[in-house]
Scaffold this motif. Structure first.
Motif, PDB file in Angstrom:
ATOM      1  N   ALA A 169       0.842  -1.194   0.000  1.00 58.88           N
ATOM      2  CA  ALA A 169       0.000   0.000   0.000  1.00 58.88           C
ATOM      3  C   ALA A 169       0.872   1.237   0.000  1.00 58.88           C
ATOM      4  O   ALA A 169       1.798   1.353   0.807  1.00 58.88           O
ATOM      5  CB  ALA A 169      -0.914   0.014   1.220  1.00 58.88           C
ATOM      6  N   ALA A 170       0.581   2.165  -0.910  1.00 58.88           N
ATOM      7  CA  ALA A 170       1.234   3.477  -0.938  1.00 58.88           C
ATOM      8  C   ALA A 170       0.280   4.486  -0.323  1.00 58.88           C
ATOM      9  O   ALA A 170      -0.884   4.587  -0.728  1.00 58.88           O
ATOM     10  CB  ALA A 170       1.569   3.867  -2.368  1.00 58.88           C
ATOM     11  N   PHE A 171       0.771   5.237   0.670  1.00 58.67           N
ATOM     12  CA  PHE A 171      -0.059   6.237   1.343  1.00 58.67           C
ATOM     13  C   PHE A 171       0.086   7.597   0.669  1.00 58.67           C
ATOM     14  O   PHE A 171       1.083   7.872  -0.014  1.00 58.67           O
ATOM     15  CB  PHE A 171       0.338   6.339   2.819  1.00 58.67           C
ATOM     16  CG  PHE A 171       0.047   5.094   3.603  1.00 58.67           C
ATOM     17  CD1 PHE A 171      -1.182   4.912   4.221  1.00 58.67           C
ATOM     18  CD2 PHE A 171       0.995   4.092   3.709  1.00 58.67           C
ATOM     19  CE1 PHE A 171      -1.455   3.760   4.946  1.00 58.67           C
ATOM     20  CE2 PHE A 171       0.739   2.932   4.438  1.00 58.67           C
ATOM     21  CZ  PHE A 171      -0.486   2.768   5.049  1.00 58.67           C
ATOM     22  N   GLU A 172      -0.897   8.448   0.890  1.00 61.05           N
ATOM     23  CA  GLU A 172      -0.862   9.783   0.316  1.00 61.05           C
ATOM     24  C   GLU A 172       0.352  10.557   0.835  1.00 61.05           C
ATOM     25  O   GLU A 172       0.847  10.302   1.936  1.00 61.05           O
ATOM     26  CB  GLU A 172      -2.135  10.535   0.680  1.00 61.05           C
ATOM     27  CG  GLU A 172      -2.306  10.792   2.164  1.00 61.05           C
ATOM     28  CD  GLU A 172      -3.591  11.518   2.489  1.00 61.05           C
ATOM     29  OE1 GLU A 172      -3.975  12.412   1.706  1.00 61.05           O
ATOM     30  OE2 GLU A 172      -4.221  11.193   3.516  1.00 61.05           O
ATOM     31  N   ALA A 173       0.844  11.481   0.012  1.00 59.52           N
ATOM     32  CA  ALA A 173       1.946  12.345   0.424  1.00 59.52           C
ATOM     33  C   ALA A 173       1.447  13.262   1.525  1.00 59.52           C
ATOM     34  O   ALA A 173       0.531  14.064   1.322  1.00 59.52           O
ATOM     35  CB  ALA A 173       2.460  13.149  -0.766  1.00 59.52           C
ATOM     36  N   SER A 174       2.025  13.144   2.703  1.00 62.18           N
ATOM     37  CA  SER A 174       1.519  13.843   3.876  1.00 62.18           C
ATOM     38  C   SER A 174       2.566  13.778   4.968  1.00 62.18           C
ATOM     39  O   SER A 174       3.554  13.041   4.870  1.00 62.18           O
ATOM     40  CB  SER A 174       0.208  13.173   4.346  1.00 62.18           C
ATOM     41  OG  SER A 174      -0.183  13.631   5.620  1.00 62.18           O
ATOM     42  N   THR A 175       2.348  14.546   6.032  1.00 63.66           N
ATOM     43  CA  THR A 175       3.199  14.457   7.220  1.00 63.66           C
ATOM     44  C   THR A 175       2.512  13.670   8.328  1.00 63.66           C
ATOM     45  O   THR A 175       3.076  13.507   9.407  1.00 63.66           O
ATOM     46  CB  THR A 175       3.542  15.859   7.743  1.00 63.66           C
ATOM     47  OG1 THR A 175       2.329  16.565   8.051  1.00 63.66           O
ATOM     48  CG2 THR A 175       4.333  16.643   6.703  1.00 63.66           C
ATOM     49  N   GLN A 176       1.290  13.175   8.084  1.00 60.23           N
ATOM     50  CA  GLN A 176       0.549  12.424   9.088  1.00 60.23           C
ATOM     51  C   GLN A 176       1.153  11.037   9.307  1.00 60.23           C
ATOM     52  O   GLN A 176       1.788  10.463   8.420  1.00 60.23           O
ATOM     53  CB  GLN A 176      -0.914  12.259   8.681  1.00 60.23           C
ATOM     54  CG  GLN A 176      -1.741  13.528   8.756  1.00 60.23           C
ATOM     55  CD  GLN A 176      -3.176  13.241   8.359  1.00 60.23           C
ATOM     56  OE1 GLN A 176      -3.440  12.662   7.308  1.00 60.23           O
ATOM     57  NE2 GLN A 176      -4.116  13.634   9.208  1.00 60.23           N
ATOM     58  N   GLY A 177       0.887  10.490  10.483  1.00 61.94           N
ATOM     59  CA  GLY A 177       1.259   9.119  10.770  1.00 61.94           C
ATOM     60  C   GLY A 177       0.162   8.154  10.358  1.00 61.94           C
ATOM     61  O   GLY A 177      -0.877   8.545   9.803  1.00 61.94           O
ATOM     62  N   VAL A 178       0.388   6.872  10.657  1.00 62.38           N
ATOM     63  CA  VAL A 178      -0.569   5.817  10.330  1.00 62.38           C
ATOM     64  C   VAL A 178      -0.683   4.874  11.522  1.00 62.38           C
ATOM     65  O   VAL A 178       0.326   4.482  12.118  1.00 62.38           O
ATOM     66  CB  VAL A 178      -0.139   5.022   9.080  1.00 62.38           C
ATOM     67  CG1 VAL A 178      -1.064   3.827   8.850  1.00 62.38           C
ATOM     68  CG2 VAL A 178      -0.137   5.916   7.847  1.00 62.38           C
TER      69      VAL A 178
END
Length: 273
Positions: A216-225
């Motif tokens: 899975a590729a996550f959106e470009a962001s500074t958020q965690g998961v």
């Protein structure tokens, strides 16, 4: 009952999965990422294989690289290797092989025992000041790979754990094991807007269900998961500052310009013997 990992309060916002794949299976190898597909959106991570082999031992052919670094992580079993200096050895479960090709090198490997062997091989694109640099080979025994909580730090830093391998750019690469019901939150360092995860075994919620073999590729962001294990699960995770260079591809090489690719491939031919 969930472990202590589940008791921490995490942000309610979710970092979205923007693209996912079950990869392309070729015998015991599932190709999850290559420079012409997911590598374009996840660079400096440009190539990822999940290998899962059960059967007799075999020797892999010698082959060259330039312009990249490779990291091989063995989750189960062991693999043999031949490094650029013709040194031979065995990498056991939990061990790490780091090979920084620079201007060019040859190496090989295979399986030297009968049984099951599982793990990942990752390619990382090198920045211009390293893509024609020297070759570096590092082998880490399982007990030398730093750990923080459920995460083994294969490259970079997480929590109180830091890899002794000098990453070519700001990169984290972790191997994580969770038991069913456990939760774990990954907060990337500042600037790590590239983020992905690939599942070696089990099922994990991210908040999207990922099963064995999924990337899975996550959106470009500074958020965690936040990761929640729906079954006992193993996965690898990569985060990084984006690689702001083109990917110029050879058969075994990735460079930032046609000139660097020509130099690397010429060097590979010159050292073939």
């Amino acid at each position: 009952m969930a472990s202590n990992f589940a008791r921490k309060q995490y942000p309610s916002t979710a970092r979205a999965v923007v693209r996912r794949t079950p990869g392309r299976k070729q015998g015991p190898i599932t190709r999850l990422m290559s420079p012409s597909d997911f590598g374009q959106i996840l660079k400096p991570f440009v190539f990822l294989d999940l290998f899962d082999h059960e059967g007799p031992p075999f020797d892999g052919p010698l082959h060259p690289h330039s312009g990249i670094a490779t990291l091989t992580f063995v989750a189960e079993g062991s693999v043999s290797y031949i490094d650029p200096n013709n040194v031979r050895g065995t990498l056991p479960a939990g061990g790490v092989e780091w090979m920084q090709a620079g201007r060019g090198m040859w190496h090989g490997g295979g399986l030297d025992h009968t049984g099951r062997t599982r793990g990942f091989q990752l390619w990382i694109a090198l920045p211009p000041h390293l893509e024609l640099g020297p070759t570096i080979s590092i082998y880490q025994a399982p007990e030398d790979v730093p750990v923080d909580g459920p995460a083994r730090v294969l490259l970079g830093n997480y929590g109180f754990a830091s890899s002794v391998i000098e990453a070519p750019s700001p990169i984290n690469y972790l191997s994580v094991r969770l038991r069913a019901g456990e939760q774990w939150y990954y907060e990337p360092p500042s600037g790590h807007t590239v983020l992905w995860a690939a599942v070696a075994s089990g099922v994990v919620w991210v908040p999207d269900e990922l099963q064995q073999g999924d990337l899975a590729a996550f959106e470009a962001s500074t958020q965690g998961v936040q990761f929640e294990a729906l079954t006992d699960t193993e996965f690898v995770l990569g985060s990084a500052v984006p690689h702001e260079h083109d990917l110029v591809l050879g058969y075994y090489s990735v460079h930032t310009s046609p000139e660097a690719l020509r130099d690397g491939e010429a060097h590979i031919k010159s050292i073939r013997k």
